[in-house]
Design an enzyme around this catalytic site. Structure first.
Site, mmCIF file in Angstrom:
data_model
loop_
_atom_site.group_PDB
_atom_site.id
_atom_site.type_symbol
_atom_site.label_atom_id
_atom_site.label_comp_id
_atom_site.label_asym_id
_atom_site.label_seq_id
_atom_site.Cartn_x
_atom_site.Cartn_y
_atom_site.Cartn_z
ATOM 1 N N LYS A 139 64.103 -32.502 72.807
ATOM 2 C CA LYS A 139 64.081 -31.738 74.268
ATOM 3 C C LYS A 139 62.843 -32.160 75.089
ATOM 4 O O LYS A 139 61.849 -32.616 74.281
ATOM 5 C CB LYS A 139 63.981 -30.059 73.989
ATOM 6 N N ARG A 181 56.275 -25.792 84.648
ATOM 7 C CA ARG A 181 56.311 -25.877 86.181
ATOM 8 C C ARG A 181 55.128 -25.393 86.718
ATOM 9 O O ARG A 181 54.735 -25.629 87.957
ATOM 10 C CB ARG A 181 57.672 -25.183 86.510
ATOM 11 N N HIS A 196 59.896 -28.384 79.628
ATOM 12 C CA HIS A 196 59.459 -27.307 78.537
ATOM 13 C C HIS A 196 58.840 -26.093 79.294
ATOM 14 O O HIS A 196 58.000 -25.320 78.788
ATOM 15 C CB HIS A 196 58.405 -27.989 78.036
#
Length: 85
Positions: free
Chosen positions: A39, A66, A63
């Site tokens: 991921k 943002r 993750h």
């Protein structure tokens, strides 16, 4: 300590183990039969490295960071990583 950012970037950087590498994926594959997913992939180069490492799947994600100006939104990364072999 005073920083030039909101403090969030400094905190996150302090939580990252910078010694991790693609060799750790190979090590995980040796100790488990579970599929290994990666991921946090945001670039075509990381897709290629993940494929070379033999991962079972890739999750395009930032993750949830943002809040950091220099991290692209996940949707923005899809165009670069989609279809990379």
């Amino acid at each position: 300590m005073q920083t030039n950012d909101s403090g969030l970037a400094s905190y996150i950087a302090s939580q990252v183990d910078w010694s991790l590498s693609w060799k750790d994926v190979k090590w995980l594959q040796k100790i488990t039969n579970l599929p290994i997913l990666v991921k946090g992939v945001l670039t075509a180069e990381d897709v290629r490295l993940a494929v070379q490492a033999g991962v079972a799947g890739i999750i395009v994600s930032n993750h949830g960071t943002r809040q950091l100006d220099y991290v692209p939104a996940t949707i923005m990364a899809l165009g670069e990583v989609y279809g990379v072999k």
